[in-house]
Write a protein that holds these residues in place. Structure first.
Motif, PDB file in Angstrom:
ATOM      1  N   ARG A 174      37.705  31.665  25.019  1.00 33.24           N
ATOM      2  CA  ARG A 174      37.287  32.343  23.795  1.00 33.24           C
ATOM      3  C   ARG A 174      35.969  33.088  23.961  1.00 33.24           C
ATOM      4  O   ARG A 174      35.587  33.861  23.077  1.00 33.24           O
ATOM      5  CB  ARG A 174      37.167  31.320  22.658  1.00 33.24           C
ATOM      6  N   SER A 175      35.260  32.854  25.058  1.00 36.10           N
ATOM      7  CA  SER A 175      33.993  33.534  25.314  1.00 36.10           C
ATOM      8  C   SER A 175      34.133  34.474  26.508  1.00 36.10           C
ATOM      9  O   SER A 175      35.067  34.347  27.303  1.00 36.10           O
ATOM     10  CB  SER A 175      32.887  32.510  25.597  1.00 36.10           C
ATOM     11  N   PHE A 176      33.199  35.400  26.635  1.00 32.89           N
ATOM     12  CA  PHE A 176      33.223  36.327  27.758  1.00 32.89           C
ATOM     13  C   PHE A 176      32.883  35.598  29.061  1.00 32.89           C
ATOM     14  O   PHE A 176      32.142  34.623  29.069  1.00 32.89           O
ATOM     15  CB  PHE A 176      32.223  37.453  27.547  1.00 32.89           C
ATOM     16  N   SER A 177      33.419  36.101  30.163  1.00 29.65           N
ATOM     17  CA  SER A 177      33.111  35.562  31.485  1.00 29.65           C
ATOM     18  C   SER A 177      32.834  36.711  32.440  1.00 29.65           C
ATOM     19  O   SER A 177      33.460  37.773  32.361  1.00 29.65           O
ATOM     20  CB  SER A 177      34.279  34.716  32.010  1.00 29.65           C
ATOM     21  N   LEU A 178      31.902  36.470  33.363  1.00 28.91           N
ATOM     22  CA  LEU A 178      31.612  37.461  34.398  1.00 28.91           C
ATOM     23  C   LEU A 178      32.570  37.332  35.571  1.00 28.91           C
ATOM     24  O   LEU A 178      32.601  38.204  36.440  1.00 28.91           O
ATOM     25  CB  LEU A 178      30.174  37.292  34.901  1.00 28.91           C
ATOM     26  N   HIS A 209      37.069  43.774  43.230  1.00 27.65           N
ATOM     27  CA  HIS A 209      38.457  44.158  43.505  1.00 27.65           C
ATOM     28  C   HIS A 209      38.921  45.189  42.480  1.00 27.65           C
ATOM     29  O   HIS A 209      38.614  45.064  41.281  1.00 27.65           O
ATOM     30  CB  HIS A 209      39.340  42.912  43.422  1.00 27.65           C
ATOM     31  N   PRO A 210      39.663  46.225  42.915  1.00 27.85           N
ATOM     32  CA  PRO A 210      40.113  47.248  41.962  1.00 27.85           C
ATOM     33  C   PRO A 210      41.073  46.714  40.899  1.00 27.85           C
ATOM     34  O   PRO A 210      41.254  47.356  39.852  1.00 27.85           O
ATOM     35  CB  PRO A 210      40.815  48.280  42.868  1.00 27.85           C
ATOM     36  N   ALA A 211      41.680  45.555  41.125  1.00 37.53           N
ATOM     37  CA  ALA A 211      42.592  44.994  40.139  1.00 37.53           C
ATOM     38  C   ALA A 211      41.866  44.293  38.996  1.00 37.53           C
ATOM     39  O   ALA A 211      42.492  43.909  38.009  1.00 37.53           O
ATOM     40  CB  ALA A 211      43.543  43.997  40.812  1.00 37.53           C
ATOM     41  N   VAL A 212      40.552  44.130  39.121  1.00 34.43           N
ATOM     42  CA  VAL A 212      39.772  43.440  38.093  1.00 34.43           C
ATOM     43  C   VAL A 212      39.154  44.473  37.156  1.00 34.43           C
ATOM     44  O   VAL A 212      38.360  45.320  37.588  1.00 34.43           O
ATOM     45  CB  VAL A 212      38.670  42.566  38.719  1.00 34.43           C
ATOM     46  N   GLY A 213      39.526  44.411  35.885  1.00 33.25           N
ATOM     47  CA  GLY A 213      38.970  45.319  34.894  1.00 33.25           C
ATOM     48  C   GLY A 213      37.790  44.695  34.177  1.00 33.25           C
ATOM     49  O   GLY A 213      37.820  43.519  33.815  1.00 33.25           O
ATOM     50  N   ARG A 214      36.734  45.484  34.004  1.00 29.97           N
ATOM     51  CA  ARG A 214      35.530  44.977  33.346  1.00 29.97           C
ATOM     52  C   ARG A 214      35.012  46.008  32.340  1.00 29.97           C
ATOM     53  O   ARG A 214      35.200  47.208  32.506  1.00 29.97           O
ATOM     54  CB  ARG A 214      34.439  44.660  34.375  1.00 29.97           C
ATOM     55  N   ARG A 215      34.324  45.482  31.337  1.00 30.11           N
ATOM     56  CA  ARG A 215      33.648  46.334  30.355  1.00 30.11           C
ATOM     57  C   ARG A 215      32.319  45.694  29.987  1.00 30.11           C
ATOM     58  O   ARG A 215      32.179  44.465  30.070  1.00 30.11           O
ATOM     59  CB  ARG A 215      34.504  46.505  29.100  1.00 30.11           C
ATOM     60  N   PRO A 230      28.723  43.470  32.752  1.00 31.84           N
ATOM     61  CA  PRO A 230      30.181  43.700  32.767  1.00 31.84           C
ATOM     62  C   PRO A 230      30.947  42.394  32.728  1.00 31.84           C
ATOM     63  O   PRO A 230      30.763  41.530  33.592  1.00 31.84           O
ATOM     64  CB  PRO A 230      30.404  44.448  34.089  1.00 31.84           C
ATOM     65  N   VAL A 231      31.798  42.243  31.733  1.00 35.18           N
ATOM     66  CA  VAL A 231      32.607  41.027  31.601  1.00 35.18           C
ATOM     67  C   VAL A 231      34.066  41.360  31.911  1.00 35.18           C
ATOM     68  O   VAL A 231      34.513  42.500  31.774  1.00 35.18           O
ATOM     69  CB  VAL A 231      32.476  40.414  30.200  1.00 35.18           C
ATOM     70  N   THR A 232      34.789  40.369  32.335  1.00 37.81           N
ATOM     71  CA  THR A 232      36.169  40.566  32.763  1.00 37.81           C
ATOM     72  C   THR A 232      37.086  40.735  31.551  1.00 37.81           C
ATOM     73  O   THR A 232      37.065  39.913  30.631  1.00 37.81           O
ATOM     74  CB  THR A 232      36.636  39.371  33.601  1.00 37.81           C
ATOM     75  N   VAL A 233      37.893  41.793  31.583  1.00 39.19           N
ATOM     76  CA  VAL A 233      38.857  42.021  30.501  1.00 39.19           C
ATOM     77  C   VAL A 233      40.299  41.980  30.995  1.00 39.19           C
ATOM     78  O   VAL A 233      41.230  41.841  30.201  1.00 39.19           O
ATOM     79  CB  VAL A 233      38.586  43.362  29.787  1.00 39.19           C
ATOM     80  N   SER A 234      40.491  42.107  32.307  1.00 41.98           N
ATOM     81  CA  SER A 234      41.853  42.041  32.842  1.00 41.98           C
ATOM     82  C   SER A 234      41.780  41.736  34.340  1.00 41.98           C
ATOM     83  O   SER A 234      40.812  42.082  35.012  1.00 41.98           O
ATOM     84  CB  SER A 234      42.610  43.361  32.624  1.00 41.98           C
ATOM     85  N   VAL A 235      42.837  41.084  34.817  1.00 50.05           N
ATOM     86  CA  VAL A 235      42.957  40.793  36.247  1.00 50.05           C
ATOM     87  C   VAL A 235      44.382  41.125  36.670  1.00 50.05           C
ATOM     88  O   VAL A 235      45.337  40.544  36.150  1.00 50.05           O
ATOM     89  CB  VAL A 235      42.653  39.318  36.565  1.00 50.05           C
ATOM     90  N   GLY A 236      44.515  42.069  37.595  1.00 52.99           N
ATOM     91  CA  GLY A 236      45.840  42.473  38.063  1.00 52.99           C
ATOM     92  C   GLY A 236      46.337  41.596  39.194  1.00 52.99           C
ATOM     93  O   GLY A 236      45.915  40.451  39.357  1.00 52.99           O
ATOM     94  N   GLU A 237      47.213  42.144  40.004  1.00 49.14           N
ATOM     95  CA  GLU A 237      47.820  41.380  41.087  1.00 49.14           C
ATOM     96  C   GLU A 237      46.790  41.058  42.171  1.00 49.14           C
ATOM     97  O   GLU A 237      46.013  41.918  42.584  1.00 49.14           O
ATOM     98  CB  GLU A 237      48.976  42.171  41.708  1.00 49.14           C
ATOM     99  N   LEU A 238      46.816  39.822  42.624  1.00 48.40           N
ATOM    100  CA  LEU A 238      45.955  39.376  43.710  1.00 48.40           C
ATOM    101  C   LEU A 238      46.804  38.671  44.759  1.00 48.40           C
ATOM    102  O   LEU A 238      47.812  38.029  44.425  1.00 48.40           O
ATOM    103  CB  LEU A 238      44.889  38.397  43.194  1.00 48.40           C
ATOM    104  N   THR A 239      46.399  38.777  46.011  1.00 49.64           N
ATOM    105  CA  THR A 239      47.110  38.067  47.066  1.00 49.64           C
ATOM    106  C   THR A 239      46.687  36.602  47.079  1.00 49.64           C
ATOM    107  O   THR A 239      45.673  36.210  46.486  1.00 49.64           O
ATOM    108  CB  THR A 239      46.810  38.690  48.438  1.00 49.64           C
ATOM    109  N   GLY A 240      47.449  35.801  47.784  1.00 53.61           N
ATOM    110  CA  GLY A 240      47.101  34.395  47.917  1.00 53.61           C
ATOM    111  C   GLY A 240      45.744  34.199  48.545  1.00 53.61           C
ATOM    112  O   GLY A 240      44.969  33.320  48.140  1.00 53.61           O
ATOM    113  N   ASP A 241      45.427  35.004  49.557  1.00 52.74           N
ATOM    114  CA  ASP A 241      44.129  34.894  50.218  1.00 52.74           C
ATOM    115  C   ASP A 241      42.994  35.273  49.281  1.00 52.74           C
ATOM    116  O   ASP A 241      41.908  34.660  49.311  1.00 52.74           O
ATOM    117  CB  ASP A 241      44.087  35.780  51.464  1.00 52.74           C
ATOM    118  N   GLU A 242      43.217  36.273  48.449  1.00 53.97           N
ATOM    119  CA  GLU A 242      42.180  36.692  47.496  1.00 53.97           C
ATOM    120  C   GLU A 242      41.940  35.618  46.440  1.00 53.97           C
ATOM    121  O   GLU A 242      40.797  35.332  46.068  1.00 53.97           O
ATOM    122  CB  GLU A 242      42.582  38.022  46.851  1.00 53.97           C
ATOM    123  N   ILE A 243      43.004  35.017  45.965  1.00 60.48           N
ATOM    124  CA  ILE A 243      42.871  33.919  45.003  1.00 60.48           C
ATOM    125  C   ILE A 243      42.099  32.764  45.630  1.00 60.48           C
ATOM    126  O   ILE A 243      41.180  32.197  45.022  1.00 60.48           O
ATOM    127  CB  ILE A 243      44.255  33.454  44.524  1.00 60.48           C
TER     128      ILE A 243
END
Length: 288
Positions: A174-178, A209-215, A230-243
């Motif tokens: 419910r709160s913003f996260s970096l 990462h370009p898959a991470v959207g921030r505002r 900048p806080v995270t608003v979306s996270v797209g596809e990530l590989t297993g290694d990236e996770i």
């Protein structure tokens, strides 16, 4: 202005307290007379919590580096919980939910002898256990199937564990996260301490990462204590290694906090993957 605080009974002998953005569910166990005194004390104290916090918001939104000066009990709990974390951006607001839970639980236990009790503030939970008492808590940290978290673990707390609170933070909360963690759940000596630590650990679970959207936080909420960060608003596809890399960064921060005695354990979740610290076993039921 907020409407007056409300109190209503829920099933399972739980009491629901709500005032503006603060939404608590609490329960106590003990003698009938003790329960009446504890619940009455909780209701009475709850009436004043939000006005006190509102009156100190200007200080509570300052970074800890600016040395916020506060006077009221919940605000002091917030500052105390954040004080150990120097060198990083953090405001006392990082511990607000846990501090409110701690305060209401303290009032209850001061009013009457209770066998056990909890105060749940949106997932940030203050816990009281006397000798021989235990409390089982269900954990919902799996966002891999959608926006509503699925149950993926349980933990049982005992009197001798030295745990008085747990808190969860993350980009799905419910709160913003970096950071990009779906959730970070922390066990600590009190809920405010867990709340501040969970916020910082969740911020560290991150990738450039370009898959991470921030505002900027201010673009989403002009009153945010995070300002233009900048806080995270979306996270797209990530590989297993990236996770795995993002989770490992957070695990290292959590382990630092554990070694400093600030927390007892932590479970970090991202895209269905979970890591825990390991030395303390209460979180191991979260492992996939």
């Amino acid at each position: 202005m907020w409407e007056r605080a409300s109190a209503q009974w829920l099933d399972g002998n739980r009491l629901h307290l709500q005032h503006g953005p603060i939404d608590l569910v609490l329960r106590a166990w003990g003698a009938a007379s003790a329960l009446r005194e504890a619940y009455d004390a909780a209701v009475a104290r709850f009436q004043t919590v939000l006005p006190e916090l509102t009156g100190e918001l200007a200080e509570l939104r300052k970074p800890m580096s600016a040395r916020p000066q506060v006077e009221t009990p919940v605000a002091q709990r917030m500052v105390t919980a954040c004080r150990p974390h120097t060198g990083v951006f953090l405001t006392p607001m990082a511990a607000v939910a846990g501090a409110v839970a701690d305060e209401i639980l303290w009032v209850m236990t001061e009013a009457a002898p209770l066998d056990r009790a909890f105060v749940n503030n949106g997932g940030d939970i203050a816990v009281h256990l006397t000798e021989g008492e235990r409390l089982e808590i269900a954990l919902a940290a799996d966002f891999s199937r959608g926006p509503i978290p699925a149950l993926n673990g349980r933990l049982t707390l005992g009197h001798g564990d030295g745990i008085g609170g747990l808190a969860t933070s993350g980009a799905q909360g419910r709160s913003f996260s970096l950071g990009i963690a779906d959730s970070v759940t922390v066990l600590a000596r009190d809920a405010a301490t867990a709340d501040a630590a969970a916020t910082l650990i969740a911020n560290t679970v991150d990738l450039d990462h370009p898959a991470v959207g921030r505002r900027p936080a201010s673009a989403l909420d002009p009153d945010s204590d995070l300002g233009d960060l900048p806080v995270t608003v979306s996270v797209g596809e990530l590989t297993g290694d990236e996770i795995a890399a993002a989770l490992e960064a957070g695990r290292q921060r959590a382990d630092q906090f554990r070694k400093r005695g600030l927390i007892r354990d932590a479970a970090l979740a991202l895209r269905g993957e979970v890591v825990t610290l390991g030395p303390f076993t209460r979180m191991r039921e979260l492992r996939p």
